[in-house]
Design an enzyme around this catalytic site. Structure first.
Site, PDB file in Angstrom:
ATOM      1  N   GLY A  46      17.300  13.929 -56.790  1.00 31.60           N
ATOM      2  CA  GLY A  46      17.630  13.009 -55.709  1.00 31.60           C
ATOM      3  C   GLY A  46      16.841  13.389 -54.471  1.00 31.60           C
ATOM      4  O   GLY A  46      16.389  14.537 -54.351  1.00 31.60           O
ATOM      5  N   GLN A  51      14.531  13.848 -45.606  1.00 31.63           N
ATOM      6  CA  GLN A  51      13.854  15.000 -46.212  1.00 31.63           C
ATOM      7  C   GLN A  51      12.338  14.831 -46.241  1.00 31.63           C
ATOM      8  O   GLN A  51      11.614  15.795 -46.477  1.00 31.63           O
ATOM      9  CB  GLN A  51      14.358  15.227 -47.649  1.00 31.63           C
ATOM     10  CG  GLN A  51      15.818  15.642 -47.713  1.00 31.63           C
ATOM     11  CD  GLN A  51      16.222  15.904 -49.148  1.00 31.63           C
ATOM     12  OE1 GLN A  51      16.624  14.989 -49.852  1.00 31.63           O
ATOM     13  NE2 GLN A  51      16.102  17.139 -49.598  1.00 31.63           N
ATOM     14  N   CYS A  96      18.971  22.099 -53.113  1.00 33.17           N
ATOM     15  CA  CYS A  96      18.419  21.030 -52.294  1.00 33.17           C
ATOM     16  C   CYS A  96      16.930  21.295 -52.112  1.00 33.17           C
ATOM     17  O   CYS A  96      16.541  22.428 -51.821  1.00 33.17           O
ATOM     18  CB  CYS A  96      19.129  21.011 -50.934  1.00 33.17           C
ATOM     19  SG  CYS A  96      18.524  19.728 -49.829  1.00 33.17           S
ATOM     20  N   LEU A  97      16.105  20.253 -52.300  1.00 35.03           N
ATOM     21  CA  LEU A  97      14.659  20.447 -52.168  1.00 35.03           C
ATOM     22  C   LEU A  97      14.288  20.929 -50.769  1.00 35.03           C
ATOM     23  O   LEU A  97      13.256  21.575 -50.598  1.00 35.03           O
ATOM     24  CB  LEU A  97      13.918  19.133 -52.475  1.00 35.03           C
ATOM     25  CG  LEU A  97      14.012  18.630 -53.923  1.00 35.03           C
ATOM     26  CD1 LEU A  97      13.288  17.304 -54.058  1.00 35.03           C
ATOM     27  CD2 LEU A  97      13.458  19.659 -54.906  1.00 35.03           C
ATOM     28  N   HIS A 138      25.718  13.954 -52.256  1.00 32.15           N
ATOM     29  CA  HIS A 138      24.786  14.915 -51.653  1.00 32.15           C
ATOM     30  C   HIS A 138      23.715  14.178 -50.838  1.00 32.15           C
ATOM     31  O   HIS A 138      23.416  14.557 -49.697  1.00 32.15           O
ATOM     32  CB  HIS A 138      24.164  15.772 -52.764  1.00 32.15           C
ATOM     33  CG  HIS A 138      23.117  16.748 -52.312  1.00 32.15           C
ATOM     34  ND1 HIS A 138      23.234  18.111 -52.502  1.00 32.15           N
ATOM     35  CD2 HIS A 138      21.907  16.567 -51.700  1.00 32.15           C
ATOM     36  CE1 HIS A 138      22.162  18.712 -52.001  1.00 32.15           C
ATOM     37  NE2 HIS A 138      21.339  17.800 -51.515  1.00 32.15           N
ATOM     38  N   GLU A 139      23.145  13.109 -51.428  1.00 35.70           N
ATOM     39  CA  GLU A 139      22.048  12.400 -50.755  1.00 35.70           C
ATOM     40  C   GLU A 139      22.557  11.575 -49.569  1.00 35.70           C
ATOM     41  O   GLU A 139      21.903  11.513 -48.536  1.00 35.70           O
ATOM     42  CB  GLU A 139      21.282  11.513 -51.743  1.00 35.70           C
ATOM     43  CG  GLU A 139      20.671  12.241 -52.941  1.00 35.70           C
ATOM     44  CD  GLU A 139      19.825  13.450 -52.576  1.00 35.70           C
ATOM     45  OE1 GLU A 139      19.269  13.483 -51.458  1.00 35.70           O
ATOM     46  OE2 GLU A 139      19.733  14.383 -53.401  1.00 35.70           O
ATOM     47  N   HIS A 142      22.888  13.566 -46.533  1.00 37.03           N
ATOM     48  CA  HIS A 142      21.632  13.791 -45.804  1.00 37.03           C
ATOM     49  C   HIS A 142      21.432  12.732 -44.712  1.00 37.03           C
ATOM     50  O   HIS A 142      20.838  13.018 -43.677  1.00 37.03           O
ATOM     51  CB  HIS A 142      20.433  13.728 -46.755  1.00 37.03           C
ATOM     52  CG  HIS A 142      20.103  15.027 -47.430  1.00 37.03           C
ATOM     53  ND1 HIS A 142      19.695  16.144 -46.728  1.00 37.03           N
ATOM     54  CD2 HIS A 142      20.080  15.381 -48.733  1.00 37.03           C
ATOM     55  CE1 HIS A 142      19.440  17.134 -47.595  1.00 37.03           C
ATOM     56  NE2 HIS A 142      19.675  16.698 -48.815  1.00 37.03           N
TER      57      HIS A 142
HETATM   58 CO    CO Z   1      19.466  17.812 -50.567  1.00 37.33          CO
END
Ligand code: CO
Length: 174
Positions: A46, A51, A96-97, A138-139, A142
């Site tokens: 995701g 991000q 998380c990226l 989660h997304e 963000h």
């Molecule tokens: Co993340």
């Protein structure tokens, strides 16, 4: 395929509230495409627009049926909104990226109902009781400047303290 540069913790853009998208124009479609390509490049499941440095309410996810569903097709969600969540929670290890090298178990609702617009501008709804619901939460977090590390207990936080400190040093020296 065009890909985008990731933003890393503690970049302040990750803490901003993203703006609603007014229309699903070509720019948004191209952004969604580039975000999907970036998610694949990074082997993520995701990705949220902040991000990649864009504070608009757009996320892309893999529509995973279970945690091993690695061939799941991607999906772009415009202005996603959590409509309802169950009271019961389940715990699962997240990463998380934007916070590389950090993993920790997070409690989240089992059942998740999300409303969003697809890239054609149609209102859609997803109800999920598994990994997809977790990815969506989660997304969508963000988009409101929330990171999974915000949910950790103080014991969990102390375990990742040195990694976060390292990321802060990397960020300030970049
Ligand atoms: Co993340």
């Amino acid at each position: 395929m065009k890909t985008l540069n990731l933003r890393f913790y503690p970049d302040p853009i990750l803490r901003k509230k993203a703006e609603p998208i007014e229309s699903c124009d070509d720019e948004i479609k191209e952004l969604a495409e580039a975000m999907v390509a970036t998610m694949y490049r990074e082997k993520g499941i995701g990705l949220a627009a902040p991000q990649v440095g864009i504070t608009q309410r757009l996320i892309v996810v893999l529509q995973m049926k279970d945690v091993e569903d690695n061939d799941a097709p991607p999906l772009a969600l415009v202005n996603p909104r959590v409509v309802s969540v169950s009271k019961d929670l389940w715990s699962y290890e997240e990463g998380c990226l934007s916070i590389p090298g950090v993993n920790a178990a997070v409690h989240r609702p089992v059942r998740v109902e999300v409303e969003y617009m697809d890239l054609e501008g149609n209102l859609q709804r997803i109800v999920d009781e598994g990994i997809l619901g977790r990815i969506l939460l989660h997304e969508i977090d963000h988009l409101d400047g929330t990171l999974f590390i915000d949910y950790l207990s103080s014991a969990q936080k102390s375990l990742i303290k040195s990694q976060l400190r390292q990321l802060s040093e990397d960020y300030s020296s970049a």
